[in-house]
Design a protein around this motif. Structure first.
Motif, PDB file in Angstrom:
ATOM      1  N   TRP A 130       0.847  -1.194   0.000  1.00  0.00           N
ATOM      2  CA  TRP A 130       0.000   0.000   0.000  1.00  0.00           C
ATOM      3  C   TRP A 130       0.881   1.241   0.000  1.00  0.00           C
ATOM      4  N   GLN A 131       0.480   2.222  -0.823  1.00  0.00           N
ATOM      5  CA  GLN A 131       1.146   3.524  -0.855  1.00  0.00           C
ATOM      6  C   GLN A 131       0.095   4.624  -0.728  1.00  0.00           C
ATOM      7  N   ALA A 160       0.764  10.680  -6.353  1.00  0.00           N
ATOM      8  CA  ALA A 160       2.157  10.225  -6.399  1.00  0.00           C
ATOM      9  C   ALA A 160       2.263   8.784  -5.898  1.00  0.00           C
ATOM     10  N   TYR A 161       2.756   7.887  -6.753  1.00  0.00           N
ATOM     11  CA  TYR A 161       2.959   6.491  -6.380  1.00  0.00           C
ATOM     12  C   TYR A 161       3.879   5.852  -7.410  1.00  0.00           C
ATOM     13  N   THR A 162       4.363   4.664  -7.102  1.00  0.00           N
ATOM     14  CA  THR A 162       5.181   3.893  -8.038  1.00  0.00           C
ATOM     15  C   THR A 162       4.562   2.516  -8.225  1.00  0.00           C
ATOM     16  N   GLY A 163       4.849   1.894  -9.352  1.00  0.00           N
ATOM     17  CA  GLY A 163       4.338   0.553  -9.601  1.00  0.00           C
ATOM     18  C   GLY A 163       2.990   0.559 -10.295  1.00  0.00           C
ATOM     19  N   THR A 164       2.444  -0.636 -10.451  1.00  0.00           N
ATOM     20  CA  THR A 164       1.148  -0.833 -11.098  1.00  0.00           C
ATOM     21  C   THR A 164       0.061  -0.912 -10.037  1.00  0.00           C
ATOM     22  N   VAL A 165      -0.955  -0.085 -10.165  1.00  0.00           N
ATOM     23  CA  VAL A 165      -2.027  -0.043  -9.170  1.00  0.00           C
ATOM     24  C   VAL A 165      -2.971  -1.220  -9.376  1.00  0.00           C
ATOM     25  N   VAL A 233     -11.155  -1.421  -3.088  1.00  0.00           N
ATOM     26  CA  VAL A 233     -11.831  -1.968  -4.268  1.00  0.00           C
ATOM     27  C   VAL A 233     -10.807  -2.179  -5.371  1.00  0.00           C
ATOM     28  N   ASP A 234     -11.095  -3.128  -6.250  1.00  0.00           N
ATOM     29  CA  ASP A 234     -10.250  -3.341  -7.419  1.00  0.00           C
ATOM     30  C   ASP A 234     -10.413  -2.156  -8.368  1.00  0.00           C
ATOM     31  N   PHE A 235      -9.321  -1.458  -8.615  1.00  0.00           N
ATOM     32  CA  PHE A 235      -9.363  -0.311  -9.528  1.00  0.00           C
ATOM     33  C   PHE A 235      -7.954  -0.052 -10.035  1.00  0.00           C
ATOM     34  N   VAL A 303      -3.195   3.453  -2.676  1.00  0.00           N
ATOM     35  CA  VAL A 303      -3.205   2.489  -3.780  1.00  0.00           C
ATOM     36  C   VAL A 303      -2.357   1.273  -3.400  1.00  0.00           C
ATOM     37  N   LEU A 304      -2.856   0.097  -3.769  1.00  0.00           N
ATOM     38  CA  LEU A 304      -2.107  -1.146  -3.588  1.00  0.00           C
ATOM     39  C   LEU A 304      -1.398  -1.444  -4.894  1.00  0.00           C
ATOM     40  N   THR A 305      -0.072  -1.477  -4.849  1.00  0.00           N
ATOM     41  CA  THR A 305       0.718  -1.618  -6.071  1.00  0.00           C
ATOM     42  C   THR A 305       1.560  -2.880  -6.041  1.00  0.00           C
ATOM     43  N   GLY A 306       1.864  -3.389  -7.228  1.00  0.00           N
ATOM     44  CA  GLY A 306       2.702  -4.568  -7.325  1.00  0.00           C
ATOM     45  C   GLY A 306       3.062  -4.836  -8.770  1.00  0.00           C
TER      46      GLY A 306
END
Length: 306
Positions: A130-131, A160-165, A233-235, A303-306
């Motif tokens: 999570w970011q 602002a975030y990194t990775g794929t949400v 939620v998935d987004f 956002v949950l990224t990975g």
């Protein structure tokens, strides 16, 4: 005397071949060779590790089967765990992992007699994390206007975030006055803002969604000013895209205030009285009041990224 001499010569000539013959009579010249030593199974190949969340990694590999597979993992806290798990399938979920952590895996095959193969290729995966993409305290109160539709547009430059949400969650805050009633939201949604040139909407308004919004359901924001974090939620929030959060404020709302902050870059909020369009893709084109540089009700976007 002559007879004894002849007998002494002939007896060895008869007895020795007879003994040799009787000795070989018990041997099987075609006796089978001893069986070869057991052969270990082939190792699994094409091992692939894929993170599917904060705490789970899925492993897949190729093998002819007929064996038990033993999974080993290199845990950054515990070192190599040779027997992390077992399965007879060609897929295995590695549970209980730590968020934002890199893990390495090998798989080996074991026959029923206990013979083990060599290890597979080494595969690795990092768990999701999570970011906080946006966070800003809501500093003032504004009139809630029961029955309004509110479309909050977050400009891409403040996310602002990194990775794929993979997933998204919001933290909301209503009134800061403890005497106020909860602020009732009949429906919330999230979506990407519509870009120009869509076949069905080539010149979208800034409050229009790219596609049907993702519903988040109703919510009740505490009147005492405490925050409310909604379920994730998935987004798949896309990089370089503006985010819309839409609210249908309940028409029977007892609370008359909503929290807001200003000076938030190019972001803007659009409101329209007596409509419920949180779940509408192409919203009505007129009657919207713009409030530039303002953010209403949303205090944090994660956002949950990975």
């Amino acid at each position: 005397m002559i007879e004894w001499t002849i007998l002494a010569v002939l007896v060895p000539l008869v007895i020795v071949p007879l003994v040799l013959l009787l000795g070989f009579a018990g041997c099987d010249p075609f006796e089978a060779a001893p069986p070869p030593p057991p052969v270990p199974p082939d190792p699994p190949v094409d091992l692939v590790a894929t993170a599917v969340g904060e705490n789970d990694i899925v492993l897949e590999w190729t093998h002819a089967g007929g064996v038990t597979f033993i999974v080993s993992v290199l845990d950054p806290d515990l070192g190599w765990q040779d027997n992390h798990g077992q399965t007879t399938d060609l897929v295995f979920t590695s549970p209980g992992r730590k968020a934002d952590t890199l893990y390495f895996y090998r798989v080996r095959a074991v026959l029923p007699n206990g013979l083990e193969s060599a290890g597979s290729n080494l595969a690795q995966a990092r768990t999701w994390k999570w970011q906080t993409a946006y966070e800003r305290a809501l500093t003032a109160s504004d009139a809630a206007f029961p029955g309004d539709c509110l479309v909050q547009r977050f400009d891409r430059t403040i996310l602002a975030y990194t990775g794929t949400v993979r997933r998204l969650r919001l933290t909301l805050r209503g009134s800061a006055n403890a005497a106020n009633a909860p602020l009732a939201i009949a429906q919330l949604s999230i979506s990407h803002a519509a870009p120009p040139g869509l076949p069905g909407n080539p010149a979208p308004d800034p409050w229009d969604s790219e596609s049907l919004p993702v519903p988040l359901g109703p919510a009740s924001l505490p009147g005492n000013g405490n925050p409310l974090t909604l379920p994730a939620v998935d987004f798949p929030l896309a990089p370089g895209r503006d985010l819309l959060v839409a609210f249908d404020i309940s028409g029977t709302n007892a609370s008359q205030t909503r929290r807001v902050t200003g000076g938030v870059g190019a972001s803007a909020c659009y409101s329209k009285a007596n409509v419920a369009e949180a779940l509408v893709e192409n919203r009505t084109p007129t009657g919207w009041i713009p409030r530039t540089g303002m953010v209403y009700l949303v205090e944090k976007v994660e956002v949950l990224t990975g």
